[in-house]
Each structure stands twice: as structure tokens, then as C-alpha cells.
Design a protein around this motif. Structure first.
Motif, short mmCIF file in Angstrom:
data_model
loop_
_atom_site.label_atom_id
_atom_site.label_comp_id
_atom_site.label_asym_id
_atom_site.label_seq_id
_atom_site.Cartn_x
_atom_site.Cartn_y
_atom_site.Cartn_z
N SER A 1 0.83 -1.21 0.00
CA SER A 1 0.00 0.00 0.00
C SER A 1 0.87 1.26 0.00
O SER A 1 0.49 2.27 -0.59
N ARG A 2 2.03 1.19 0.62
CA ARG A 2 2.96 2.32 0.56
C ARG A 2 3.48 2.50 -0.86
O ARG A 2 3.56 3.62 -1.36
N PHE A 3 3.83 1.39 -1.50
CA PHE A 3 4.29 1.46 -2.87
C PHE A 3 3.19 1.96 -3.78
O PHE A 3 3.44 2.73 -4.70
N GLN A 4 1.97 1.55 -3.54
CA GLN A 4 0.84 2.02 -4.35
C GLN A 4 0.66 3.52 -4.16
O GLN A 4 0.37 4.24 -5.11
N PHE A 5 0.84 4.00 -2.94
CA PHE A 5 0.75 5.43 -2.67
C PHE A 5 1.81 6.19 -3.47
O PHE A 5 1.53 7.23 -4.07
N VAL A 6 3.04 5.66 -3.47
CA VAL A 6 4.11 6.29 -4.24
C VAL A 6 3.73 6.32 -5.72
O VAL A 6 3.88 7.35 -6.39
N GLU A 7 3.23 5.20 -6.23
CA GLU A 7 2.82 5.13 -7.64
C GLU A 7 1.74 6.17 -7.95
O GLU A 7 1.80 6.85 -8.96
N ASP A 8 0.78 6.29 -7.07
CA ASP A 8 -0.35 7.21 -7.29
C ASP A 8 0.06 8.68 -7.25
O ASP A 8 -0.59 9.51 -7.90
N HIS A 9 1.10 9.02 -6.49
CA HIS A 9 1.45 10.43 -6.27
C HIS A 9 2.83 10.82 -6.78
O HIS A 9 3.27 11.94 -6.54
N ARG A 10 3.50 9.94 -7.48
CA ARG A 10 4.87 10.24 -7.89
C ARG A 10 4.96 11.39 -8.89
O ARG A 10 5.97 12.09 -8.94
N GLY A 11 3.92 11.60 -9.66
CA GLY A 11 3.93 12.73 -10.60
C GLY A 11 3.95 14.07 -9.91
O GLY A 11 4.58 15.02 -10.38
N ALA A 12 3.30 14.14 -8.78
CA ALA A 12 3.21 15.42 -8.05
C ALA A 12 4.40 15.66 -7.13
O ALA A 12 4.83 16.80 -6.95
N PHE A 13 4.93 14.59 -6.52
CA PHE A 13 5.94 14.78 -5.49
C PHE A 13 7.29 14.13 -5.78
O PHE A 13 8.27 14.43 -5.12
N GLY A 14 7.34 13.20 -6.71
CA GLY A 14 8.59 12.52 -7.04
C GLY A 14 8.80 11.28 -6.19
O GLY A 14 8.44 11.24 -5.01
N TRP B 1 8.82 -3.58 -6.94
CA TRP B 1 7.38 -3.79 -6.81
C TRP B 1 6.67 -3.39 -8.10
O TRP B 1 5.79 -4.09 -8.58
N LEU B 2 7.07 -2.26 -8.68
CA LEU B 2 6.46 -1.78 -9.91
C LEU B 2 6.67 -2.77 -11.06
O LEU B 2 5.74 -3.06 -11.80
N ALA B 3 7.85 -3.32 -11.17
CA ALA B 3 8.14 -4.31 -12.21
C ALA B 3 7.31 -5.57 -11.98
O ALA B 3 6.78 -6.15 -12.91
N GLY B 4 7.19 -5.98 -10.73
CA GLY B 4 6.40 -7.16 -10.40
C GLY B 4 4.92 -6.94 -10.66
O GLY B 4 4.21 -7.85 -11.10
N ALA B 5 4.44 -5.74 -10.41
CA ALA B 5 3.03 -5.44 -10.64
C ALA B 5 2.69 -5.54 -12.12
O ALA B 5 1.63 -6.05 -12.48
N SER B 6 3.59 -5.09 -12.98
CA SER B 6 3.30 -5.19 -14.42
C SER B 6 3.31 -6.62 -14.89
O SER B 6 2.55 -6.99 -15.78
N VAL B 7 4.15 -7.46 -14.29
CA VAL B 7 4.16 -8.88 -14.64
C VAL B 7 2.84 -9.52 -14.21
O VAL B 7 2.26 -10.31 -14.94
N LEU B 8 2.37 -9.18 -13.02
CA LEU B 8 1.11 -9.75 -12.53
C LEU B 8 -0.06 -9.35 -13.40
O LEU B 8 -0.96 -10.15 -13.66
N VAL B 9 -0.08 -8.11 -13.86
CA VAL B 9 -1.16 -7.65 -14.73
C VAL B 9 -1.13 -8.44 -16.03
O VAL B 9 -2.17 -8.85 -16.55
N GLY B 10 0.05 -8.68 -16.55
CA GLY B 10 0.19 -9.45 -17.77
C GLY B 10 -0.24 -10.90 -17.63
O GLY B 10 -0.70 -11.53 -18.57
N ARG B 11 -0.10 -11.44 -16.42
CA ARG B 11 -0.48 -12.83 -16.18
C ARG B 11 -1.94 -12.99 -15.84
O ARG B 11 -2.48 -14.09 -15.89
#
Length: 64
Positions: free
Chosen positions: A3-16, A34-44
Motif C-alpha cells: 500500500s505504501r508502494f501504491q501510494f508512491v505510484e499514485d502520487h509520484r507525478g506530483a511529489f517525485g 514492486w512496480l516491475a512485479g506489478a506489471s508482470v502480474l497484470v500481464g499474467r
């Protein structure tokens, strides 16, 4: 932790990513892993759903 990583993903455009990871006490490398793993999971997800659907169909046929 995700959930922390998801928060970073959601707000990285605004805060870095660097700033958000520092504030949330998570590593940038962990975030990018985590981001690389999330894209693999979406693909699977689709092949897994198709496999499950096929298995349920065969089971229903077998049970009559």
C-alpha cells in the motif's frame, strides 16, 4: 508494504519518487522492484483467468 508502494505510484507525478520513498521509509529500489512485479502480474492475470475458466468448464463437463 504494497500500500505504501501504491501510494508512491499514485502520487509520484506530483511529489517525485525519491521524496515519497524517503517520507514513507521505503527504498526506491524496492518500489521499482514492486512496480516491475506489478506489471508482470497484470500481464499474467488474463492467461490465468482463461486457464481457470477452461478448467471449470472441463470440470463441469466431467461432472455431467
Amino acid at each position: 508494504m504494497s500500500s505504501r508502494f501504491q501510494f508512491v505510484e499514485d502520487h509520484r507525478g506530483a511529489f517525485g519518487v525519491k521524496r515519497l520513498c524517503r517520507i514513507l521509509a521505503v527504498s526506491r529500489s524496492g518500489f521499482y522492484r514492486w512496480l516491475a512485479g506489478a506489471s508482470v502480474l497484470v500481464g499474467r492475470a488474463r492467461p490465468d483467468a482463461e486457464l481457470a475458466g477452461g478448467a471449470l468448464s472441463r470440470l463441469a463437463d466431467w461432472m455431467g
